[in-house]
Design a protein around this motif. Structure first.
Motif, PDB file in Angstrom:
ATOM      1  N   ASN A  78     -10.512  -4.021  11.056  1.00 35.47           N
ATOM      2  CA  ASN A  78      -9.774  -2.812  10.678  1.00 35.47           C
ATOM      3  C   ASN A  78      -8.293  -3.106  10.500  1.00 35.47           C
ATOM      4  O   ASN A  78      -7.639  -2.588   9.581  1.00 35.47           O
ATOM      5  CB  ASN A  78      -9.968  -1.730  11.737  1.00 35.47           C
ATOM      6  CG  ASN A  78     -11.412  -1.271  11.838  1.00 35.47           C
ATOM      7  OD1 ASN A  78     -12.190  -1.425  10.893  1.00 35.47           O
ATOM      8  ND2 ASN A  78     -11.787  -0.718  12.974  1.00 35.47           N
ATOM      9  N   GLN A  79      -7.758  -3.962  11.371  1.00 35.28           N
ATOM     10  CA  GLN A  79      -6.352  -4.345  11.255  1.00 35.28           C
ATOM     11  C   GLN A  79      -6.111  -5.124   9.967  1.00 35.28           C
ATOM     12  O   GLN A  79      -5.113  -4.901   9.269  1.00 35.28           O
ATOM     13  CB  GLN A  79      -5.945  -5.178  12.471  1.00 35.28           C
ATOM     14  CG  GLN A  79      -4.470  -5.562  12.491  1.00 35.28           C
ATOM     15  CD  GLN A  79      -4.121  -6.408  13.703  1.00 35.28           C
ATOM     16  OE1 GLN A  79      -4.996  -6.968  14.357  1.00 35.28           O
ATOM     17  NE2 GLN A  79      -2.842  -6.519  14.009  1.00 35.28           N
ATOM     18  N   TRP A  80      -7.035  -6.055   9.657  1.00 36.04           N
ATOM     19  CA  TRP A  80      -6.932  -6.802   8.397  1.00 36.04           C
ATOM     20  C   TRP A  80      -6.980  -5.851   7.208  1.00 36.04           C
ATOM     21  O   TRP A  80      -6.239  -6.017   6.237  1.00 36.04           O
ATOM     22  CB  TRP A  80      -8.080  -7.807   8.318  1.00 36.04           C
ATOM     23  CG  TRP A  80      -8.222  -8.459   6.979  1.00 36.04           C
ATOM     24  CD1 TRP A  80      -7.579  -9.569   6.519  1.00 36.04           C
ATOM     25  CD2 TRP A  80      -9.063  -8.024   5.902  1.00 36.04           C
ATOM     26  NE1 TRP A  80      -7.961  -9.861   5.237  1.00 36.04           N
ATOM     27  CE2 TRP A  80      -8.872  -8.927   4.827  1.00 36.04           C
ATOM     28  CE3 TRP A  80      -9.955  -6.973   5.747  1.00 36.04           C
ATOM     29  CZ2 TRP A  80      -9.545  -8.796   3.625  1.00 36.04           C
ATOM     30  CZ3 TRP A  80     -10.631  -6.844   4.540  1.00 36.04           C
ATOM     31  CH2 TRP A  80     -10.421  -7.750   3.495  1.00 36.04           C
ATOM     32  N   GLU A  81      -7.850  -4.852   7.290  1.00 34.08           N
ATOM     33  CA  GLU A  81      -7.981  -3.883   6.203  1.00 34.08           C
ATOM     34  C   GLU A  81      -6.681  -3.107   6.005  1.00 34.08           C
ATOM     35  O   GLU A  81      -6.222  -2.924   4.872  1.00 34.08           O
ATOM     36  CB  GLU A  81      -9.130  -2.918   6.503  1.00 34.08           C
ATOM     37  CG  GLU A  81      -9.359  -1.877   5.416  1.00 34.08           C
ATOM     38  CD  GLU A  81     -10.448  -0.896   5.794  1.00 34.08           C
ATOM     39  OE1 GLU A  81     -11.059  -0.303   4.894  1.00 34.08           O
ATOM     40  OE2 GLU A  81     -10.686  -0.714   7.008  1.00 34.08           O
ATOM     41  N   ARG A  82      -6.081  -2.673   7.110  1.00 31.54           N
ATOM     42  CA  ARG A  82      -4.828  -1.912   7.007  1.00 31.54           C
ATOM     43  C   ARG A  82      -3.717  -2.767   6.404  1.00 31.54           C
ATOM     44  O   ARG A  82      -2.952  -2.301   5.553  1.00 31.54           O
ATOM     45  CB  ARG A  82      -4.422  -1.394   8.391  1.00 31.54           C
ATOM     46  CG  ARG A  82      -5.302  -0.261   8.908  1.00 31.54           C
ATOM     47  CD  ARG A  82      -4.676   0.394  10.125  1.00 31.54           C
ATOM     48  NE  ARG A  82      -4.581  -0.530  11.248  1.00 31.54           N
ATOM     49  CZ  ARG A  82      -5.519  -0.685  12.175  1.00 31.54           C
ATOM     50  NH1 ARG A  82      -6.645   0.017  12.103  1.00 31.54           N
ATOM     51  NH2 ARG A  82      -5.351  -1.525  13.180  1.00 31.54           N
ATOM     52  N   LYS A  83      -3.630  -4.023   6.849  1.00 32.03           N
ATOM     53  CA  LYS A  83      -2.605  -4.913   6.301  1.00 32.03           C
ATOM     54  C   LYS A  83      -2.845  -5.167   4.817  1.00 32.03           C
ATOM     55  O   LYS A  83      -1.896  -5.206   4.024  1.00 32.03           O
ATOM     56  CB  LYS A  83      -2.602  -6.237   7.068  1.00 32.03           C
ATOM     57  CG  LYS A  83      -2.047  -6.135   8.480  1.00 32.03           C
ATOM     58  CD  LYS A  83      -2.025  -7.504   9.149  1.00 32.03           C
ATOM     59  CE  LYS A  83      -1.424  -7.425  10.543  1.00 32.03           C
ATOM     60  NZ  LYS A  83      -1.403  -8.764  11.212  1.00 32.03           N
ATOM     61  N   ALA A  84      -4.129  -5.355   4.455  1.00 35.31           N
ATOM     62  CA  ALA A  84      -4.457  -5.601   3.050  1.00 35.31           C
ATOM     63  C   ALA A  84      -4.090  -4.391   2.194  1.00 35.31           C
ATOM     64  O   ALA A  84      -3.521  -4.533   1.104  1.00 35.31           O
ATOM     65  CB  ALA A  84      -5.941  -5.933   2.907  1.00 35.31           C
ATOM     66  N   ILE A  85      -4.416  -3.195   2.689  1.00 32.64           N
ATOM     67  CA  ILE A  85      -4.096  -1.970   1.946  1.00 32.64           C
ATOM     68  C   ILE A  85      -2.588  -1.823   1.798  1.00 32.64           C
ATOM     69  O   ILE A  85      -2.082  -1.439   0.732  1.00 32.64           O
ATOM     70  CB  ILE A  85      -4.704  -0.745   2.655  1.00 32.64           C
ATOM     71  CG1 ILE A  85      -6.234  -0.786   2.556  1.00 32.64           C
ATOM     72  CG2 ILE A  85      -4.169   0.552   2.060  1.00 32.64           C
ATOM     73  CD1 ILE A  85      -6.928   0.294   3.351  1.00 32.64           C
ATOM     74  N   THR A  86      -1.853  -2.143   2.877  1.00 30.80           N
ATOM     75  CA  THR A  86      -0.391  -2.055   2.822  1.00 30.80           C
ATOM     76  C   THR A  86       0.168  -3.002   1.767  1.00 30.80           C
ATOM     77  O   THR A  86       1.063  -2.635   0.984  1.00 30.80           O
ATOM     78  CB  THR A  86       0.208  -2.385   4.200  1.00 30.80           C
ATOM     79  OG1 THR A  86      -0.278  -1.453   5.167  1.00 30.80           O
ATOM     80  CG2 THR A  86       1.724  -2.318   4.156  1.00 30.80           C
ATOM     81  N   LYS A  87      -0.361  -4.235   1.729  1.00 34.69           N
ATOM     82  CA  LYS A  87       0.101  -5.200   0.730  1.00 34.69           C
ATOM     83  C   LYS A  87      -0.216  -4.722  -0.683  1.00 34.69           C
ATOM     84  O   LYS A  87       0.613  -4.844  -1.589  1.00 34.69           O
ATOM     85  CB  LYS A  87      -0.555  -6.561   0.984  1.00 34.69           C
ATOM     86  CG  LYS A  87      -0.035  -7.293   2.205  1.00 34.69           C
ATOM     87  CD  LYS A  87      -0.708  -8.653   2.336  1.00 34.69           C
ATOM     88  CE  LYS A  87      -0.178  -9.415   3.538  1.00 34.69           C
ATOM     89  NZ  LYS A  87      -0.824 -10.746   3.679  1.00 34.69           N
ATOM     90  N   ILE A  88      -1.424  -4.194  -0.864  1.00 35.39           N
ATOM     91  CA  ILE A  88      -1.832  -3.726  -2.191  1.00 35.39           C
ATOM     92  C   ILE A  88      -0.970  -2.552  -2.632  1.00 35.39           C
ATOM     93  O   ILE A  88      -0.511  -2.484  -3.782  1.00 35.39           O
ATOM     94  CB  ILE A  88      -3.324  -3.338  -2.179  1.00 35.39           C
ATOM     95  CG1 ILE A  88      -4.187  -4.596  -1.990  1.00 35.39           C
ATOM     96  CG2 ILE A  88      -3.714  -2.620  -3.462  1.00 35.39           C
ATOM     97  CD1 ILE A  88      -5.656  -4.312  -1.798  1.00 35.39           C
ATOM     98  N   ARG A  89      -0.745  -1.615  -1.726  1.00 37.41           N
ATOM     99  CA  ARG A  89       0.075  -0.451  -2.068  1.00 37.41           C
ATOM    100  C   ARG A  89       1.508  -0.861  -2.395  1.00 37.41           C
ATOM    101  O   ARG A  89       2.123  -0.321  -3.322  1.00 37.41           O
ATOM    102  CB  ARG A  89       0.058   0.547  -0.909  1.00 37.41           C
ATOM    103  CG  ARG A  89      -1.263   1.311  -0.789  1.00 37.41           C
ATOM    104  CD  ARG A  89      -1.252   2.247   0.395  1.00 37.41           C
ATOM    105  NE  ARG A  89      -2.461   3.068   0.423  1.00 37.41           N
ATOM    106  CZ  ARG A  89      -2.794   3.866   1.428  1.00 37.41           C
ATOM    107  NH1 ARG A  89      -1.997   3.949   2.499  1.00 37.41           N
ATOM    108  NH2 ARG A  89      -3.903   4.581   1.383  1.00 37.41           N
ATOM    109  N   LYS A  90       2.033  -1.820  -1.639  1.00 32.44           N
ATOM    110  CA  LYS A  90       3.389  -2.294  -1.905  1.00 32.44           C
ATOM    111  C   LYS A  90       3.472  -2.959  -3.269  1.00 32.44           C
ATOM    112  O   LYS A  90       4.406  -2.705  -4.046  1.00 32.44           O
ATOM    113  CB  LYS A  90       3.817  -3.273  -0.812  1.00 32.44           C
ATOM    114  CG  LYS A  90       5.231  -3.789  -0.977  1.00 32.44           C
ATOM    115  CD  LYS A  90       5.601  -4.753   0.142  1.00 32.44           C
ATOM    116  CE  LYS A  90       7.017  -5.290  -0.048  1.00 32.44           C
ATOM    117  NZ  LYS A  90       7.377  -6.261   1.024  1.00 32.44           N
ATOM    118  N   ALA A  91       2.477  -3.824  -3.565  1.00 30.64           N
ATOM    119  CA  ALA A  91       2.461  -4.501  -4.862  1.00 30.64           C
ATOM    120  C   ALA A  91       2.295  -3.493  -5.998  1.00 30.64           C
ATOM    121  O   ALA A  91       2.930  -3.616  -7.057  1.00 30.64           O
ATOM    122  CB  ALA A  91       1.336  -5.534  -4.902  1.00 30.64           C
ATOM    123  N   ALA A  92       1.434  -2.492  -5.783  1.00 35.41           N
ATOM    124  CA  ALA A  92       1.217  -1.470  -6.809  1.00 35.41           C
ATOM    125  C   ALA A  92       2.486  -0.651  -7.042  1.00 35.41           C
ATOM    126  O   ALA A  92       2.835  -0.330  -8.185  1.00 35.41           O
ATOM    127  CB  ALA A  92       0.063  -0.560  -6.405  1.00 35.41           C
TER     128      ALA A  92
END
Length: 285
Positions: A78-92
């Motif tokens: 879940n932590q990996w998922e949150r970090k991944a989503i944060t990175k994706i949202r930042k890049a987007a």
């Protein structure tokens, strides 16, 4: 004489007195009556702490059984998922901001071109001075502007070949395995821990219960009986391969024989220590 008798007594480890002292069988130390009670109380406290630790562990286990999502490893995912989503949202968000700047310039340019065309159309209408070629040119300009508006040629969306996030994998390292399936003249005994081959010279294949697709795994075994003229092979094979007596020659097989051979698919190379009788071996795959 009395002094000698007292000095020969085993004294309490706490107060150094010998009257009424007795030995604790657990720690092998001597205690007087008072400190023996204190020692026993201390042991009782330690037991209470162990019971509390046990109860907490049991409670945690029950919680994980009732709610598997609370497992610590799932929390890591879940932590990996949150970090991944944060990175994706930042890049987007960064991509959107850059695109907005570019599209603003692009639409401003189209707006100016459309304004110029509007002036030409208005002037043509007012003067009633236009012919077929003018209509064709204006139509072509409109089509080009519309195409450029919806599909701009000056900007494109591309995907970087460098991955934004790393893929999460599950490495299962529990390599306790048992034998489960047989093809040929052999029997599985002792709950899958023992293979007994009959006296025939026919080949047989025995496969384990578990399947492995990632990670490194260790297997320990011992050959109890193997004569010099007998042959044995230990290795791995694709689960899609059907069971057959000569599976060591399958294209997906990999392993070792008691003739000191490494088998990779259908080929054998004499570069590995032999598998011999009564020898305990551990193989890493």
């Amino acid at each position: 004489m009395a002094s000698s008798t007292i000095s020969s007594k085993l004294l309490c480890v706490i107060c150094n007195k010998g009257k009424g002292s007795f030995k604790c069988e657990g720690c092998s130390q001597m205690f007087c009556p008072k400190h023996s009670n204190d020692h026993r109380n201390e042991l009782s406290k330690q037991l209470e702490e162990i019971v509390i630790t046990h109860d907490l562990m049991q409670q945690t286990l029950i919680q994980q059984i009732e709610d598997p999502q609370q497992h610590p490893l799932l929390k890591k995912i879940n932590q990996w998922e949150r970090k991944a989503i944060t990175k994706i949202r930042k890049a987007a968000e960064e991509a959107r901001n850059k695109l907005l700047i570019t599209t603003t310039e692009h639409t401003t340019n189209i707006k100016q071109k459309l304004k110029n065309l509007s002036n030409e159309l208005r002037q043509g209408q007012e003067d009633n001075d236009f012919i077929e070629t003018d209509l064709q040119q204006w139509t072509q300009k409109l089509e080009e502007l519309e195409k450029e508006l919806h599909n701009p040629t000056t900007v494109a969306i591309l995907e970087d070949s460098t991955p934004l996030i790393t893929k999460i994998l599950i490495a299962y390292h529990d390599t306790y395995d048992v034998f489960e399936r047989v093809c040929g003249n052999a029997q599985i005994k002792e709950n899958g821990c023992l293979i007994v081959k009959d006296g025939s010279t026919d080949q047989a294949e025995i496969r384990g219960k578990n399947e492995y697709n990632i990670g490194r795994h260790k297997f320990s075994f011992q050959i109890e009986q193997l004569t010099s003229n007998e042959w044995i092979f230990f290795g791995i094979i694709s689960k899609s391969e059907p069971m057959r007596a000569y599976s060591f020659s399958s294209g997906s097989s990999y392993g070792w024989s008691n003739q000191g051979e490494i088998y990779i698919g259908v080929t054998g190379q004499n570069t590995y220590p032999t598998l011999t009788q009564h020898r305990s071996l551990t193989i890493s795959l």
